[in-house]
Design an enzyme around this catalytic site. Structure first.
Site, PDB file in Angstrom:
ATOM      1  N   LEU A 191       0.872  -1.175   0.000  1.00  0.00           N
ATOM      2  CA  LEU A 191       0.000   0.000   0.000  1.00  0.00           C
ATOM      3  C   LEU A 191       0.911   1.226   0.000  1.00  0.00           C
ATOM      4  O   LEU A 191       1.788   1.365   0.856  1.00  0.00           O
ATOM      5  CB  LEU A 191      -0.903   0.004   1.241  1.00  0.00           C
ATOM      6  CG  LEU A 191      -1.710   1.292   1.462  1.00  0.00           C
ATOM      7  CD1 LEU A 191      -2.696   1.543   0.326  1.00  0.00           C
ATOM      8  CD2 LEU A 191      -2.474   1.225   2.783  1.00  0.00           C
ATOM      9  N   GLU A 192       0.709   2.086  -1.001  1.00  0.00           N
ATOM     10  CA  GLU A 192       1.502   3.319  -1.087  1.00  0.00           C
ATOM     11  C   GLU A 192       0.625   4.448  -0.522  1.00  0.00           C
ATOM     12  O   GLU A 192      -0.436   4.741  -1.071  1.00  0.00           O
ATOM     13  CB  GLU A 192       1.836   3.564  -2.571  1.00  0.00           C
ATOM     14  CG  GLU A 192       2.778   4.695  -2.835  1.00  0.00           C
ATOM     15  CD  GLU A 192       3.131   4.813  -4.338  1.00  0.00           C
ATOM     16  OE1 GLU A 192       2.290   4.479  -5.196  1.00  0.00           O
ATOM     17  OE2 GLU A 192       4.249   5.256  -4.643  1.00  0.00           O
ATOM     18  N   ILE A 193       1.075   5.032   0.574  1.00  0.00           N
ATOM     19  CA  ILE A 193       0.303   6.106   1.212  1.00  0.00           C
ATOM     20  C   ILE A 193       0.926   7.430   0.792  1.00  0.00           C
ATOM     21  O   ILE A 193       2.135   7.627   0.954  1.00  0.00           O
ATOM     22  CB  ILE A 193       0.325   5.937   2.751  1.00  0.00           C
ATOM     23  CG1 ILE A 193      -0.409   4.638   3.111  1.00  0.00           C
ATOM     24  CG2 ILE A 193      -0.304   7.140   3.447  1.00  0.00           C
ATOM     25  CD1 ILE A 193      -0.370   4.286   4.575  1.00  0.00           C
ATOM     26  N   THR A 229       5.661   4.544  -7.113  1.00  0.00           N
ATOM     27  CA  THR A 229       5.602   3.334  -7.945  1.00  0.00           C
ATOM     28  C   THR A 229       5.276   3.628  -9.415  1.00  0.00           C
ATOM     29  O   THR A 229       5.976   3.142 -10.300  1.00  0.00           O
ATOM     30  CB  THR A 229       4.595   2.311  -7.360  1.00  0.00           C
ATOM     31  OG1 THR A 229       3.372   2.986  -7.127  1.00  0.00           O
ATOM     32  CG2 THR A 229       5.112   1.702  -6.077  1.00  0.00           C
TER      33      THR A 229
END
Ligand SMILES: NC(=O)c1ccc[n+]([C@@H]2O[C@H](COP(=O)([O-])OP(=O)(O)OC[C@H]3O[C@@H](n4cnc5c(N)ncnc54)[C@H](O)[C@@H]3O)[C@@H](O)[C@H]2O)c1
Length: 447
Positions: A191-193, A229
């Site tokens: 998960l990219e926050i 990403t």
């Protein structure tokens, strides 16, 4: 037999590849802890806007971790089919005895179907996964703010739209954040926050806590075109397309990158993700940003393919050939597609040249992201690339890879590539500096 196994294990543990895998495991374990836990607010209910592919997946990982979901879409049928896909996945788990039947029945009741915002006052945090359209996202942000509590968080699952733009007209911009999940959500660990400049610390803490509860390994990154990403994926895919324009064979390209260690080749990946989705991500602000780079040559092929109706595996029209069920017909390339690349004369490339050209585009961009503070550490950059994009885990991630190659060697290779493939192979400043000082990105190398 046991002796052989012990010997094999011993060799693996001592091998450079084994060490990299252990480092990834250790980083993952470290990342299960939330350094901001004390500032996180409790999340019991989330509002999920959009019950499409991503919305269904996010709802699933939430209810399986004791979070109630208000799942909203524009019509009942879409919500029903999202619930069905969650239910079917639960039943596969029941079949494998990974879930009790009673548990699956209990969990599915926590997915509530919503066609309006009437019950959104209950939501502690709302995640949007509606179509990738800035006007739509801004509109639903406003609707959310009008229908939720003052302290409710709004998180966007956009692939590449800057969070700052989504929040342009927000009444409570400090409560807006990005939570970028990867597909398929129940399987992909990352998960990219994404925090923008004015995102409140407690909001970041709460999103991080939620991600960890959903069993994700989370990296916190700064807002910017493509975040981390998508930003490092774009030059990698672009380079693949440029090589096709130059006459490289699709199969040779994909095989080369698989042999380098990627789980799928870049061209097969484009078919899997969807040429339409890829064309969309590789346009707009991310590509505008990339275009400014010295020597940038953005390939124009994806939008053309998209216009001509190529969407990849999902509509059986892509780089590879598919049967009516979307199953790849082994080794069959859709040769018509070479026309979009100007039918170049086939050129034989040395495998290593293909591998360096693609991998180093990703690695160099990752280094620029570290330099700019988009990622907070080499560890986060490694985990993001391995878990989000399939960077070969046994190489440890872009920064571990640079450490084992050494920055001096990376500069040499890139200087050489610059002569043939252009200025875009100019090494990031941080790589040049580390090369001069003989430094590495990680302190524990070789460990
Ligand atoms: N598919 C992926 O691989 C992927 C990966 C990461 C992020 N994303 C992002 O996630 C988002 C959703 O992608 P997806 O693949 O799930 O799309 P999708 O088309 O499957 O789902 C979008 C859903 O949003 C619904 N919707 C539209 N307007 C709405 C509204 N006003 N209120 C509620 N629902 C509404 C649509 O009816 C549809 O069901 C996009 O921003 C995309 O870029 C996608």
């Amino acid at each position: 037999g046991l002796k052989k196994e012990a010997k094999g294990n011993d060799e693996l543990m001592r091998s450079p590849q084994g060490k990299q895998l252990m480092r990834i495991f250790l980083a993952m374990t470290e990342m299960k802890k939330n350094p901001l836990k004390e500032q996180a607010k409790d999340v019991q209910t989330i509002g999920m806007l959009g019950a499409g592919f991503m919305g269904a997946g996010i709802a699933q990982v939430s209810v399986t971790n004791d979070i109630e979901v208000l799942l909203k879409d524009v019509d009942e049928d879409t919500i029903a089919s999202a619930k069905k896909s969650i239910w079917d996945d639960f039943q596969r788990k029941v079949k494998k005895k990974a879930m009790r039947p009673a548990e699956s029945e209990e969990l599915i009741t926590r997915v509530n179907s919503e066609l309006d915002y009437d019950r959104f006052g209950k939501a502690d945090l709302v995640i949007e996964a509606v179509n990738e359209d800035i006007n739509l996202k801004q509109k639903i942000l406003k609707e959310t703010e009008d229908n939720t509590r003052e302290d409710a968080i709004f998180a966007s699952n956009t692939s590449a739209l800057p969070i700052k733009r989504i929040a342009e007209n927000a009444q409570r911009p400090s409560r807006v954040i990005g939570m970028h999940y990867f597909s398929p959500v129940p399987k992909m660990p990352l998960l990219e926050i994404i925090v923008k400049e004015d995102t409140a610390k407690w909001v970041e803490a709460t999103a991080l806590e939620l991600g960890i509860r959903q069993d994700k390994t989370c990296i916190v990154v700064k807002d910017g075109p493509g975040f981390y990403t998508s930003r490092i994926l774009a030059p990698f895919l672009n380079e693949a397309l440029l090589l096709l324009e130059d006459g490289v064979d699709i199969e040779q390209l994909d095989h080369s990158m698989k042999r380098f260690g990627y789980p799928v080749g870049p061209i097969a990946l484009l078919d899997e993700v969807g040429i339409d989705v890829a064309a969309h991500v590789m346009s707009g602000e991310l590509m505008d940003y990339y275009r400014q780079r010295k020597g940038a040559k953005p390939s124009e092929v994806l939008p053309k393919l998209h216009e001509a109706g190529y969407s990849g595996r999902k509509n059986q029209k892509g780089f590879y050939k598919y049967d009516a069920n979307g199953k790849k017909r082994k080794g069959l390339i859709n040769k018509e597609i070479y026309e979009f690349f100007g039918n170049p004369v086939k050129k034989a490339y040395v495998e290593e040249e293909i591998q360096y050209r693609l991998a180093l585009q990703m690695v160099n961009e990752a280094a620029m992201c570290l330099e700019e503070g988009i990622v907070q550490s080499a560890r986060d950059g490694d985990i993001g690339a391995v878990f989000g994009l399939g960077f070969p885990p046994f190489l440890g991630g872009p920064f571990r890879y640079l450490d084992s190659l050494t920055c001096q060697r990376a500069v040499e290779i890139m200087e050489d590539l610059k002569k043939r493939a252009g200025e875009l192979f100019e090494p990031a400043n941080i790589i040049r500096e580390k090369a001069i000082k003989s430094e590495r990105f990680h302190d524990d190398y070789p460990g």
